[in-house]
Design a protein around this motif. Structure first.
Motif, mmCIF file in Angstrom:
data_model
loop_
_atom_site.group_PDB
_atom_site.id
_atom_site.type_symbol
_atom_site.label_atom_id
_atom_site.label_comp_id
_atom_site.label_asym_id
_atom_site.label_seq_id
_atom_site.Cartn_x
_atom_site.Cartn_y
_atom_site.Cartn_z
ATOM 1 N N LYS A 36 0.899 4.077 -2.870
ATOM 2 C CA LYS A 36 0.547 5.465 -2.543
ATOM 3 C C LYS A 36 1.636 6.425 -2.984
ATOM 4 O O LYS A 36 1.354 7.520 -3.475
ATOM 5 N N GLU B 118 0.831 -1.209 0.000
ATOM 6 C CA GLU B 118 0.000 0.000 0.000
ATOM 7 C C GLU B 118 0.866 1.259 0.000
ATOM 8 O O GLU B 118 0.600 2.211 -0.743
ATOM 9 N N LYS B 119 1.909 1.244 0.809
ATOM 10 C CA LYS B 119 2.810 2.386 0.916
ATOM 11 C C LYS B 119 3.483 2.675 -0.429
ATOM 12 O O LYS B 119 3.539 3.828 -0.873
ATOM 13 N N PRO C 238 -4.175 4.360 -6.301
ATOM 14 C CA PRO C 238 -5.099 4.019 -5.211
ATOM 15 C C PRO C 238 -5.023 2.533 -4.849
ATOM 16 O O PRO C 238 -4.859 1.686 -5.724
#
Lengths: 423, 423
Positions: free
Chosen positions: B390, B386-387, B395
């Motif tokens: 991002k 996720e990091k 998304p």
């Protein structure tokens, strides 16, 4: 506790939150430990260690580092601390045992990770554990999924070296482990800037073996009925072994043992003769995780042995001290660690045999298989352990819990019902 | 389905419970698959495979065994099926994807184990999966804690061989894996009674590579906008690849691909141009686990790629077919499998790079990181993924779920909210 605020400040700790953490321990310790009747005098040293839990030893580490020494934080009984010692380093067991750190761990880890790992990571990222902040390097290992992935997160905060532990115990795996121990030696030499010679390693092995022998002696007295020391006190001694100065630890533990020897001779016990005797088997219990022992020992039974990483898995096997060369000693070292029967191995029949043997040796009436919530290897293996015990007519209770207090009364009820069966 | 009751009976299956299992599939398949508009004609073959899910292929396995052939049940993309094929054996992917089997799995496993493993074990102990009952041996691997310990339980029901996959990707580990593949070859030769020669292995590599190439071709059409095939259909083809006859599978998949090629030329799509394009990354999805894809594709978005074991991890890398000796081919084989970036490795940066690359290649608008409940490696690694996404402005939505239907509306709401961001 003496005033160590300057020391903590120099470690860049979060003093405000650290105060909150420290505030809770004295009353817990008083309730769980100091209130026990008939404790050995020899426990006074260990009381003092807890009273100074983030002080005295942390100051020693600071002094060690001022002299150019390195500190290695470890989390597992598979890390050969002899190598760290042989290179003039200090090894400190860092496993977190407090619920205080769990919410911080949950900031970067899923909720469904075992509390020990969440607490350990939380201790680091909250900057409230002076042992983490005193470490120059962390040493992880590939024992379980959760730890394996947690090292990657910790490595964002502090250099985290990972040892690869094989997952099976074939000859091929033993050789791989020997090689891995050699690679670790190289890393430690690089960090400390000190080349490990045969004599250094031999001396380090002697020191660590002395610690193991002291713990073996301590545990041997627990085989008596009545027991001269509570399970809680014995657990505390083992927990402290992970971070205390080994030589001082051995001295004080041997003193305690001499006192216990006298108690055995005179027939003095801290639990009445015939109290139900319980072996705990499963996940490690890090300070201040005394929850299960406290529940058992305030329900009329006594814990006589822990088949855990904070019990027999930590000290049962000695390293063979004879070796002509450094390489031979390294093989001895690797072989010793490879004998530990952890649920991370497959298959792992030997652990079941260990538990049966310990029940016999410690004259136990039953086993409580304990696993931390989401500690999958021990949780899944519990069924096999229970089956083997039942086949021998040994009562077994399986308890899964975390560091919270919410389930305490429920567990107490289950333990009381279990003790009815055991009696 | 034709009448296979005699066959199932001969496999000692629990016919009554098996009827219950089979009864649920047709309506689910109709709702999830047959109701899709504009499906390629080429999917008719795969519809037929599902309609005969416990029939036709099981009969083929029975015939194979009647001729003296062996069947090996596998659970993981790391098991080198080429070796099984080279020895005249048949490899069948056995991962359980149905909630039906979970309660049986929970009889011998803790609730806190991932549904895939609970369902797989449950399928065996309930005797309701003809593929398990047709297997002469299971082949496990040490990819995660839950599987590692589950093999010990399955081994009580059927011989279960375990391959040790290293947990890191250093040169030492690659060598260990090459050795492990060699040991596996010896085991397979022993079970089948057939010695593997260079030409056998070379031919098996060609067959498996052809399967990979067909899947790569299939996936390549998903890079177009509009997509000529739904994510659900593409997923189904990959899922069937794990147990279908490879040669027939390749033929039919290539036929499907030719149809998709025409569709792309004519600009025909099954989702409207500009529909949000989603990459799924994370845990495997075994038949009939179509839950997430169905939710996404009934919310107006389309799944364009799966960075999962039932997606790119299964087929992205080909085995190098050139090799003078059997040993060289075995090294090629081991090297190919060792390139797979599974969360069971530490560190595992390469997987994050894979996901970023796939988002680019498949022109995706967002990533849904999917992990099965209690699938710790993917669950913990999700934060890192996720990091990284991002940081690139991509998304990402993290979804953890099991096989139950209880959270469907909750997940739908989250997906809809996510698609608002993605659009």
């Amino acid at each position: 506790m003496s005033d160590y605020r300057d020391l903590w400040q120099s470690l860049n700790m979060d003093l405000e939150r650290h105060d909150l953490l420290c505030a809770a321990l004295p009353s817990l310790y008083e309730e769980v430990y100091l209130n026990q009747p008939g404790r050995p005098q020899g426990m006074n040293y260990f009381n003092a260690v807890i009273a100074e839990i983030h002080g005295m030893r942390v100051a020693e580490l600071a002094e060690h580092r001022k002299q150019g020494g390195k500190v290695f934080g470890t989390f597992c009984v598979f890390v050969p601390t002899e190598i760290i010692r042989a290179a003039g380093g200090v090894a400190i067991g860092l496993c977190g045992g407090s619920q205080f750190w769990v919410p911080d761990g949950e900031k970067v880890l899923p909720r469904t990770v075992c509390p020990l790992i969440k607490a350990s990571v939380g201790a680091k990222i909250s900057r409230t554990c002076p042992y983490f902040e005193s470490s120059d390097m962390l040493v992880g290992e590939t024992t379980c999924d959760d730890k394996k992935k947690a090292w990657e997160i910790l490595n964002e905060y502090i250099p985290t070296y990972v040892m690869e532990l094989p997952q099976m115990k074939r000859e091929k795996d033993r050789q791989a482990w020997i090689e891995e121990v050699g690679i670790f030696k190289g890393t430690v030499e690089k960090i400390t800037g000190k080349k490990i010679e045969r004599e250094h390693l031999r001396e380090a092995i002697r020191v660590e073996n002395a610690k193991r022998k002291a713990l073996k002696r301590l545990y041997s007295f627990r085989k008596n009925d009545p027991v001269p020391i509570s399970g809680k006190d014995a657990l505390l001694v083992t927990q402290i072994a992970f971070y205390d100065d080994p030589q001082r630890f051995v001295e004080r533990t041997e003193e305690l043992c001499s006192e216990l020897e006298e108690r055995v001779t005179s027939g003095y016990g801290v639990f009445k003769n015939g109290a139900p005797r319980i072996v705990i088997a499963g996940s490690p219990q890090a300070i201040p995780n005394w929850k299960l022992h406290h529940l058992i020992e305030t329900s009329g039974a006594v814990v006589v042995c822990e088949e855990t990483c904070t019990g027999t898995r930590y000290f049962e096997h000695l390293v063979q001290e004879e070796g002509e060369t450094l390489e031979e000693l390294l093989v001895n070292l690797a072989n010793r660690y490879f004998q530990i029967n952890c649920a991370c191995f497959t298959p792992n029949h030997e652990r079941v045999e260990d538990i049966l043997r310990l029940v016999h040796e410690y004259r136990a009436d039953g086993v409580i298989h304990y696993n931390l919530s989401f500690c999958q290897p021990y949780s899944i293996e519990a069924a096999r352990v229970e089956k083997a015990l039942k086949a021998k007519g040994i009562p077994c209770l399986r308890i899964e819990t975390d560091y919270s207090e919410e389930d305490i009364e429920q567990i107490r009820t289950r333990i009381e019902a279990f003790l009815e069966v055991v009696r």
